[in-house]
Structure formats: C-alpha cells, structure tokens
Design a protein around this motif. Sequence first.
Motif, PDB file in Angstrom:
ATOM      1  N   GLU A   1       0.810  -1.222   0.000  1.00  5.23           N
ATOM      2  CA  GLU A   1       0.000   0.000   0.000  1.00  5.23           C
ATOM      3  C   GLU A   1       0.842   1.270   0.000  1.00  5.23           C
ATOM      4  N   GLY A   2       2.173   1.132   0.117  1.00  5.56           N
ATOM      5  CA  GLY A   2       3.028   2.296   0.226  1.00  5.56           C
ATOM      6  C   GLY A   2       3.224   2.755   1.654  1.00  5.56           C
ATOM      7  N   TRP A   3       2.705   1.986   2.594  1.00  3.66           N
ATOM      8  CA  TRP A   3       2.936   2.254   4.009  1.00  3.66           C
ATOM      9  C   TRP A   3       4.224   1.534   4.445  1.00  3.66           C
ATOM     10  N   LEU A   4       4.639   1.791   5.687  1.00  4.61           N
ATOM     11  CA  LEU A   4       5.815   1.105   6.236  1.00  4.61           C
ATOM     12  C   LEU A   4       5.470   0.553   7.598  1.00  4.61           C
ATOM     13  N   ARG A   5       5.815  -0.711   7.817  1.00  2.97           N
ATOM     14  CA  ARG A   5       5.727  -1.289   9.156  1.00  2.97           C
ATOM     15  C   ARG A   5       7.076  -1.899   9.500  1.00  2.97           C
ATOM     16  N   THR A   6       7.611  -1.480  10.645  1.00  2.45           N
ATOM     17  CA  THR A   6       8.847  -2.075  11.158  1.00  2.45           C
ATOM     18  C   THR A   6       8.522  -2.836  12.434  1.00  2.45           C
ATOM     19  N   ASP A   7       9.388  -3.788  12.775  1.00  4.25           N
ATOM     20  CA  ASP A   7       9.222  -4.483  14.049  1.00  4.25           C
ATOM     21  C   ASP A   7      10.605  -4.884  14.567  1.00  4.25           C
ATOM     22  N   PRO A   8      10.709  -5.229  15.856  1.00  2.00           N
ATOM     23  CA  PRO A   8      12.016  -5.508  16.452  1.00  2.00           C
ATOM     24  C   PRO A   8      12.775  -6.665  15.832  1.00  2.00           C
ATOM     25  N   GLY A   9      12.104  -7.513  15.051  1.00  2.00           N
ATOM     26  CA  GLY A   9      12.811  -8.607  14.405  1.00  2.00           C
ATOM     27  C   GLY A   9      13.524  -8.202  13.129  1.00  2.00           C
ATOM     28  N   MET A  10      13.262  -6.999  12.636  1.00  5.77           N
ATOM     29  CA  MET A  10      13.893  -6.527  11.408  1.00  5.77           C
ATOM     30  C   MET A  10      15.270  -5.954  11.697  1.00  5.77           C
ATOM     31  N   LEU A  11      16.179  -6.079  10.740  1.00  9.30           N
ATOM     32  CA  LEU A  11      17.571  -5.644  10.883  1.00  9.30           C
ATOM     33  C   LEU A  11      18.206  -6.242  12.135  1.00  9.30           C
ATOM     34  N   ALA A  12      17.792  -7.468  12.471  1.00  4.44           N
ATOM     35  CA  ALA A  12      18.248  -8.086  13.715  1.00  4.44           C
ATOM     36  C   ALA A  12      19.758  -8.240  13.762  1.00  4.44           C
ATOM     37  N   ASP A  13      20.391  -8.536  12.629  1.00  4.77           N
ATOM     38  CA  ASP A  13      21.840  -8.717  12.611  1.00  4.77           C
ATOM     39  C   ASP A  13      22.585  -7.428  12.940  1.00  4.77           C
ATOM     40  N   ALA A  14      21.930  -6.289  12.722  1.00 10.00           N
ATOM     41  CA  ALA A  14      22.555  -5.000  12.994  1.00 10.00           C
ATOM     42  C   ALA A  14      22.077  -4.396  14.314  1.00 10.00           C
ATOM     43  N   GLY A  15      21.251  -5.132  15.072  1.00  9.08           N
ATOM     44  CA  GLY A  15      20.786  -4.621  16.355  1.00  9.08           C
ATOM     45  C   GLY A  15      19.311  -4.314  16.419  1.00  9.08           C
ATOM     46  N   GLY A  16      18.584  -4.482  15.291  1.00 10.77           N
ATOM     47  CA  GLY A  16      17.140  -4.333  15.310  1.00 10.77           C
ATOM     48  C   GLY A  16      16.656  -2.892  15.280  1.00 10.77           C
ATOM     49  N   VAL A  17      15.349  -2.741  15.264  1.00  4.72           N
ATOM     50  CA  VAL A  17      14.695  -1.428  15.292  1.00  4.72           C
ATOM     51  C   VAL A  17      13.424  -1.535  16.113  1.00  4.72           C
TER      52      VAL A  17
END
Length: 410
Positions: free
Chosen positions: A383-399
């Motif tokens: 839809e062009g929206w963004l959803r982030t969660d703590p499991g994303m970019l986990a190798d770099a420390g997450g978000v």
Amino acid sequence: MDIPGLPARQAALNLIDAVLRRGETIEQAAGAALARVRGDADRALARAIAGEALRWKADLDLLIDSATRQRLPDDAKPRAVLELMLAQVLRLETPAHAAIATGLPLLAGGPRRLAHGVFSTLMKRHASLPEAPALPDAVVARWAGRADAIAVGLAVPPPLDLALRDPEHTAEWAEKLGGISLMPGHVRLGRGAAVESLDGFHEGAWWVQDLAASLPARFLGRGEGRRVLDLCAAPGGKTLQLAAAGWDVTALDISKRRLDRLKENLGRTRLAAQVVQTDALSWQPDTSFDGILLDAPCTATGTCRRHPDVLHRIGPRQIEEMGELQARLLERATGWLKPGGVLVYAVCSLEHEEGEGQAIKVALSPLPIQADELPPGLTPMQEGWLRTDPGMLADAGGVDGFFIARWRKE
C-alpha cells in the motif's frame, strides 16, 4: 542487619508489581519504587532486573513450574521473587549465592524454604533460557504470524541510536564515536554508553533517537523555510529533525514536563521551533501548514525491546482507547493542511488497529513511501505504508516497531 543490594531487589520487585497489578509503566512506577535505593548503579540494577524478569517472564515461569509439585498462583509473591532471582542468574550473570542472599529476604515471614528449594533445583539442573523469549499468549494472538519473528528481536535490550544534526558528516561521527551507520544521519553505538560523556553531546551535534523513530520526519523531506506542524511533539526528536531539515516548525504537545525536555534539546542543539503547550483536540491554528507530522499517542507496543512492560499491561481496552484518540487527531490534522501539503502519520505500535486500521480511514491522496527512502533491509508495504518491528535488521541490532503512512492533500 542491612543486606548489601537488598534495596535494589526490593525496588525491582515493586516495579514488577506496579506493572502486573496496576498496569503502570516502569517509568511511572520508578519514582516511588526507587525512592529508597541509593546510588545510580543500584537504581540502574533495579531497572535491569525488573526489565529482564518481564522480558523473559513466560520462560521463567515455565522453569519455575517445572520444579514445583503444585503450581504457584500467578500472583503469588514467591513466583515473583523466583523470577527476579532467575533473571539475575540467567540474564545478568549474578552469582547464584548472591541471588539467594538478596532474594530470600524479600519473603520475610513467607515460604523461603519453598523458594530456596525451587531455585536450588533449577540451578542443579543447569536451567537455561531459549535464544528468544516466549511472548504472552494474548500478545501472540494479536500479532499472529509476526510473533515469532518479533520475539527474536526482543532477546536483548537495544543498542543506542543517534540522529545527527548534519547528515553530511555521518561517516565522520560514526568513526569518531566508534559506531556504525545504517543510513545518512544515523549512528549506532553499543549498549551502555554514557550519553552525556560522548563527543558531540554538549555541542548538540546529535540526539538519542531510535532509527525507526527517525523515519517519519525524514518522509517530509527538506523544509526550505516552509511551515510544518509537529503534533504530539515532545520530547522532541522529530522536532529537532524537522528544524535541522530547514522547516519552520510549530511543535505542539499537551505535556509541560515533556515540552521542557524539548526546549532543553532545542537549546543544546541550537535549533529553533515555536513551542505550543495545548490540547490538539481543542486547539485551532491561525494558518494552514505545508507539512504535518502526527506521531500519535499509542500503546507503544513497538518499543517492547526497550520497555518489556508493554508485553504485560496492554490489552484490547487500551488499544481501543488509543485508536479512538488517533482517529480524532487524524481528522483534525487533515483539515490543517494546505492544498499540496503532506501529512505523515506514525505510531510506535505493533497493533493493526493503530496502524493499518487508521490509515484506511484517511481521505487524502496516498503518497507512497519509496524503497530508496529507507535503510537497506526495510521495505515498504504494497500500500506504500511502512511497518517495522524488532525482528527486522536483527543482525545489525534491530529497530523499534513503527507504522508509518504518508498522504498529500490535492
């Protein structure tokens, strides 16, 4: 006789009790709970013990239940004390004898022998925790297919993220501070850094802000002197971003205490904004805006890796209440946009009702978030929206977990 370290453990127990019984945040409970704890180190220890006990509560309870013939009630004090003792040994590397010496006295007049026996049994079994914490059943039900991936990002507290006043000097600051950068204007450091002692703090070269939290303001682009409204602005990270990007910022919030922090940060960074203390639901601006950033009040479940108390005190009632408030704020914000103006809506929540459920109601033209506006590893939704969660970019420390959407007023 005074027992060294006991006040910190009593404070940790009081913090957990405030979260589980009264639904308070650790921050709300800290004033009373830590009142008798002397020294910054012991206050930090109390918070750490409470945080880890809440982060791993489901797994700690499984261990406790495996060592008792008759299951302890969920609200039994021995269960809470055992959670604290086990969290110290299994997560904070506290020696078992120290956990016993500072844990059993919390059960004065109570079943110390039972707690000692359960703890000793688990230590003899070499009890351990899984790689990722188990989430409470109610949370798993709400987050459905996302729950396992999110849990991976909750295993440890997050690193320290900094947002830079001048993104052009990103590489320089990353090298100077010994960190890494995941996108221009961002530097990530390891946990435990004393913020005020770092290079650049006193001259206002940066401020503390999670990478995901910095994205909503970025999606408004350069200001070039145009007017922007930062709704629900305090404590001010996004206000600082907008001011640094050349916007003429009006920062509005209802909380005087939080706005005082915003003003302190403006002074430290030598950035400017018009600060307004009022209720956005009754306020009327004297003009319309080229941009509006609504980082709306929410359940903050997206901050669960740094505030694990949200896993245990947020439920359907709080989600519904926040959803109603968000809808009212969105309706007002859309009316304050100039033709051609851009609205960015954000919540640090992992709940569908506060994110996608609000976005579908907005009667403006979608302005999809593009992949090249994001750090590598994050992708916009269909839809062009963004959803982030703590499991994303986990190798770099997450978000942190965020939902962000953007529209233009035609």
